[in-house]
Design a protein around this motif. Structure first.
Motif, PDB file in Angstrom:
ATOM      1  N   ALA A  22      14.422  12.246 -14.014  1.00 41.67           N
ATOM      2  CA  ALA A  22      14.232  10.984 -14.723  1.00 41.67           C
ATOM      3  C   ALA A  22      15.518  10.165 -14.718  1.00 41.67           C
ATOM      4  CB  ALA A  22      13.767  11.251 -16.146  1.00 41.67           C
ATOM      5  N   GLN A  23      16.656  10.828 -14.842  1.00 40.13           N
ATOM      6  CA  GLN A  23      17.944  10.133 -14.814  1.00 40.13           C
ATOM      7  C   GLN A  23      18.314   9.689 -13.405  1.00 40.13           C
ATOM      8  OE1 GLN A  23      20.986  12.559 -16.636  1.00 40.13           O
ATOM      9  NE2 GLN A  23      19.718  13.045 -18.409  1.00 40.13           N
ATOM     10  N   LEU A  24      18.138  10.582 -12.429  1.00 39.88           N
ATOM     11  CA  LEU A  24      18.594  10.311 -11.067  1.00 39.88           C
ATOM     12  C   LEU A  24      17.811   9.190 -10.389  1.00 39.88           C
ATOM     13  CD1 LEU A  24      19.216  13.892  -9.601  1.00 39.88           C
ATOM     14  CD2 LEU A  24      20.932  12.195 -10.246  1.00 39.88           C
ATOM     15  N   PHE A  25      16.502   9.143 -10.624  1.00 36.78           N
ATOM     16  CA  PHE A  25      15.662   8.243  -9.850  1.00 36.78           C
ATOM     17  C   PHE A  25      15.277   6.960 -10.583  1.00 36.78           C
ATOM     18  CE2 PHE A  25      15.224  12.281  -7.685  1.00 36.78           C
ATOM     19  CZ  PHE A  25      15.366  11.884  -6.361  1.00 36.78           C
ATOM     20  N   HIS A  26      15.677   6.828 -11.837  1.00 34.87           N
ATOM     21  CA  HIS A  26      15.447   5.555 -12.529  1.00 34.87           C
ATOM     22  C   HIS A  26      16.257   4.468 -11.825  1.00 34.87           C
ATOM     23  CE1 HIS A  26      14.505   2.838 -15.791  1.00 34.87           C
ATOM     24  NE2 HIS A  26      15.773   2.487 -15.825  1.00 34.87           N
ATOM     25  N   GLY A  27      15.604   3.405 -11.415  1.00 32.64           N
ATOM     26  CA  GLY A  27      16.298   2.336 -10.699  1.00 32.64           C
ATOM     27  C   GLY A  27      16.563   2.642  -9.242  1.00 32.64           C
ATOM     28  N   GLU A  28      15.922   3.683  -8.696  1.00 26.22           N
ATOM     29  CA  GLU A  28      16.139   4.099  -7.304  1.00 26.22           C
ATOM     30  C   GLU A  28      15.897   2.961  -6.321  1.00 26.22           C
ATOM     31  OE1 GLU A  28      14.070   7.154  -4.062  1.00 26.22           O
ATOM     32  OE2 GLU A  28      12.975   6.390  -5.808  1.00 26.22           O
ATOM     33  N   LEU A  29      14.883   2.141  -6.566  1.00 28.91           N
ATOM     34  CA  LEU A  29      14.521   1.098  -5.611  1.00 28.91           C
ATOM     35  C   LEU A  29      15.511  -0.067  -5.579  1.00 28.91           C
ATOM     36  CD1 LEU A  29      10.653   0.907  -6.121  1.00 28.91           C
ATOM     37  CD2 LEU A  29      11.885   1.941  -4.208  1.00 28.91           C
ATOM     38  N   ASN A  30      16.382  -0.157  -6.554  1.00 16.93           N
ATOM     39  CA  ASN A  30      17.337  -1.269  -6.590  1.00 16.93           C
ATOM     40  C   ASN A  30      18.181  -1.346  -5.329  1.00 16.93           C
ATOM     41  OD1 ASN A  30      16.396  -1.852  -9.139  1.00 16.93           O
ATOM     42  ND2 ASN A  30      18.104  -0.873 -10.210  1.00 16.93           N
ATOM     43  N   ASP A  31      18.526  -0.188  -4.773  1.00 24.40           N
ATOM     44  CA  ASP A  31      19.374  -0.138  -3.586  1.00 24.40           C
ATOM     45  C   ASP A  31      18.585   0.200  -2.324  1.00 24.40           C
ATOM     46  OD1 ASP A  31      21.708  -0.628  -5.129  1.00 24.40           O
ATOM     47  OD2 ASP A  31      21.781   1.490  -5.695  1.00 24.40           O
ATOM     48  N   ILE A  38       8.102  -2.169   2.162  1.00 20.46           N
ATOM     49  CA  ILE A  38       6.864  -1.521   2.599  1.00 20.46           C
ATOM     50  C   ILE A  38       5.925  -1.282   1.417  1.00 20.46           C
ATOM     51  CG2 ILE A  38       7.582   0.919   2.474  1.00 20.46           C
ATOM     52  CD1 ILE A  38       6.149   1.100   5.331  1.00 20.46           C
ATOM     53  N   LEU A  39       6.472  -1.051   0.229  1.00 25.06           N
ATOM     54  CA  LEU A  39       5.613  -0.954  -0.951  1.00 25.06           C
ATOM     55  C   LEU A  39       4.947  -2.292  -1.236  1.00 25.06           C
ATOM     56  CD1 LEU A  39       7.915   1.221  -3.236  1.00 25.06           C
ATOM     57  CD2 LEU A  39       5.671   1.896  -2.367  1.00 25.06           C
ATOM     58  N   SER A  40       5.668  -3.373  -1.039  1.00 31.54           N
ATOM     59  CA  SER A  40       5.097  -4.707  -1.233  1.00 31.54           C
ATOM     60  C   SER A  40       3.988  -4.980  -0.218  1.00 31.54           C
ATOM     61  CB  SER A  40       6.200  -5.764  -1.119  1.00 31.54           C
ATOM     62  OG  SER A  40       5.671  -7.064  -1.279  1.00 31.54           O
ATOM     63  N   ALA A  41       4.213  -4.571   1.044  1.00 30.22           N
ATOM     64  CA  ALA A  41       3.182  -4.752   2.063  1.00 30.22           C
ATOM     65  C   ALA A  41       1.944  -3.927   1.735  1.00 30.22           C
ATOM     66  CB  ALA A  41       3.742  -4.363   3.427  1.00 30.22           C
ATOM     67  N   PHE A  42       2.153  -2.698   1.296  1.00 32.91           N
ATOM     68  CA  PHE A  42       1.047  -1.833   0.883  1.00 32.91           C
ATOM     69  C   PHE A  42       0.251  -2.497  -0.241  1.00 32.91           C
ATOM     70  CE2 PHE A  42      -0.089   1.556  -2.264  1.00 32.91           C
ATOM     71  CZ  PHE A  42      -1.110   2.167  -1.554  1.00 32.91           C
ATOM     72  N   ALA A  43       0.947  -3.015  -1.246  1.00 29.38           N
ATOM     73  CA  ALA A  43       0.272  -3.657  -2.375  1.00 29.38           C
ATOM     74  C   ALA A  43      -0.519  -4.879  -1.921  1.00 29.38           C
ATOM     75  CB  ALA A  43       1.292  -4.053  -3.441  1.00 29.38           C
ATOM     76  N   GLY A  62       7.359   8.674 -12.535  1.00 29.31           N
ATOM     77  CA  GLY A  62       6.586   7.452 -12.721  1.00 29.31           C
ATOM     78  C   GLY A  62       7.227   6.142 -12.327  1.00 29.31           C
ATOM     79  N   HIS A  63       8.452   6.158 -11.777  1.00 25.23           N
ATOM     80  CA  HIS A  63       9.106   4.869 -11.526  1.00 25.23           C
ATOM     81  C   HIS A  63       8.442   4.084 -10.395  1.00 25.23           C
ATOM     82  CE1 HIS A  63      11.032   7.645  -8.736  1.00 25.23           C
ATOM     83  NE2 HIS A  63      11.511   6.625  -8.055  1.00 25.23           N
ATOM     84  N   ILE A  64       7.892   4.780  -9.399  1.00 26.72           N
ATOM     85  CA  ILE A  64       7.201   4.064  -8.327  1.00 26.72           C
ATOM     86  C   ILE A  64       5.839   3.574  -8.811  1.00 26.72           C
ATOM     87  CG2 ILE A  64       6.334   4.192  -5.971  1.00 26.72           C
ATOM     88  CD1 ILE A  64       9.357   4.311  -6.149  1.00 26.72           C
ATOM     89  N   THR A  65       5.166   4.365  -9.622  1.00 23.11           N
ATOM     90  CA  THR A  65       3.910   3.918 -10.231  1.00 23.11           C
ATOM     91  C   THR A  65       4.129   2.615 -10.984  1.00 23.11           C
ATOM     92  OG1 THR A  65       3.549   6.288 -10.658  1.00 23.11           O
ATOM     93  CG2 THR A  65       1.915   4.753 -11.529  1.00 23.11           C
ATOM     94  N   ALA A  66       5.195   2.558 -11.765  1.00 29.12           N
ATOM     95  CA  ALA A  66       5.497   1.351 -12.533  1.00 29.12           C
ATOM     96  C   ALA A  66       5.802   0.175 -11.613  1.00 29.12           C
ATOM     97  CB  ALA A  66       6.681   1.621 -13.460  1.00 29.12           C
ATOM     98  N   HIS A  67       6.490   0.436 -10.504  1.00 37.29           N
ATOM     99  CA  HIS A  67       6.790  -0.639  -9.549  1.00 37.29           C
ATOM    100  C   HIS A  67       5.507  -1.197  -8.939  1.00 37.29           C
ATOM    101  CE1 HIS A  67       9.220  -2.910  -6.705  1.00 37.29           C
ATOM    102  NE2 HIS A  67       8.439  -2.478  -5.733  1.00 37.29           N
ATOM    103  N   LEU A  68       4.565  -0.319  -8.595  1.00 35.28           N
ATOM    104  CA  LEU A  68       3.303  -0.793  -8.038  1.00 35.28           C
ATOM    105  C   LEU A  68       2.523  -1.618  -9.062  1.00 35.28           C
ATOM    106  CD1 LEU A  68       2.072   2.332  -6.024  1.00 35.28           C
ATOM    107  CD2 LEU A  68       3.156   0.251  -5.146  1.00 35.28           C
ATOM    108  N   GLU A  69       2.600  -1.222 -10.317  1.00 37.75           N
ATOM    109  CA  GLU A  69       1.948  -2.016 -11.368  1.00 37.75           C
ATOM    110  C   GLU A  69       2.577  -3.405 -11.445  1.00 37.75           C
ATOM    111  OE1 GLU A  69       1.011  -3.552 -15.373  1.00 37.75           O
ATOM    112  OE2 GLU A  69       3.008  -2.931 -14.674  1.00 37.75           O
ATOM    113  N   LEU A 211       2.001   3.937   7.219  1.00 38.75           N
ATOM    114  CA  LEU A 211       0.942   3.164   6.578  1.00 38.75           C
ATOM    115  C   LEU A 211      -0.309   3.315   7.427  1.00 38.75           C
ATOM    116  CD1 LEU A 211       0.167   1.106   4.331  1.00 38.75           C
ATOM    117  CD2 LEU A 211       0.881  -0.692   5.918  1.00 38.75           C
ATOM    118  N   ALA A 212      -1.395   3.776   6.801  1.00 33.00           N
ATOM    119  CA  ALA A 212      -2.643   4.008   7.541  1.00 33.00           C
ATOM    120  C   ALA A 212      -3.804   3.377   6.796  1.00 33.00           C
ATOM    121  CB  ALA A 212      -2.880   5.517   7.713  1.00 33.00           C
TER     122      ALA A 212
END
Length: 215
Positions: A22-31, A38-43, A62-69, A211-212
């Protein structure tokens, strides 16, 4: 039974590591602008296909789940680790998270517009992966999209390779081999992103995101 032992060992290891993750991956997508892209394209593809629900399988904390939301998807997360789900519910109380298995997702056939499997297959023994891919196909609606992330093997001559993961035994995959496996389940590759390892990465492997689309 070997499969049960492998799943139990992986779940227990992630239970123990959940607060650290939870500590290590919070904010992972910032960098990680390429991952965000690719998450944006998927969405966008999921929304264009009818905006069905999306399952983040192996959602971790849950950080990627929250990003997709945030990208406008009706998304929920599933993880085998109760402690990971506990962390996710604490961090994102407005989202739905469930303890479960990506080999047996509790939704009807063809119910989902999208499936995200981001580094969640890496702990799956190779002989068990076909059943997982069959489940991805089952839950996706026709035209639904799958985004699957994993670490690449050293080349096409290595369909799979074991590697030393910090938490549990893990496997790397040849992108071409995995794309061919997806095709046998009527999941046709649309695009792939290959990210070369950077000096600051914990593991010096290529990262692949396939992506499939379900036929």
């Amino acid at each position: 039974m070997v499969e049960h032992d492998a799943l139990t060992a992986t779940r227990d290891a992630y239970d123990a590591a959940a607060p650290l993750y939870a500590q290590l991956f919070h904010g992972e997508l910032n960098d990680r602008p390429l991952d965000r892209a690719i998450l944006s394209a998927f969405a966008e593809l999921v929304r264009a296909g009818g905006d069905g629900q999306v399952a983040d399988l192996g959602c971790g904390t849950g950080h990627i789940t929250a990003h997709l939301e945030e990208l406008g998807l009706a998304v929920f997360g599933i993880d085998a680790s109760p402690e990971m789900i506990k962390q996710a519910r604490h961090a994102y109380p407005g989202l739905r998270f469930e303890v479960g298995s990506m080999a047996a997702v509790n939704v009807a056939d063809g119910e989902l517009g999208g499936v995200l499997s981001r580094w969640s297959i890496i702990h799956t023994p190779p002989q068990e992966l076909p059943a997982i891919l069959a489940e991805f196909r089952r839950v996706l609606a026709p035209g639904g999209h799958l985004l699957i992330g994993f670490s690449a093997s050293d080349g096409p001559s290595h369909p799979t390779q074991v590697f030393d993961h910090a938490v549990a035994p893990a496997y790397r995959w040849s992108p071409d081999h995995l794309a061919a496996m997806l095709r046998t389940f009527e999941l046709a590759e649309v695009a792939r992103m290959v990210r070369e390892p950077q000096p600051t990465d914990r593991r010096q492997f290529q990262e692949v995101q396939l992506l499939a689309r379900k036929a």
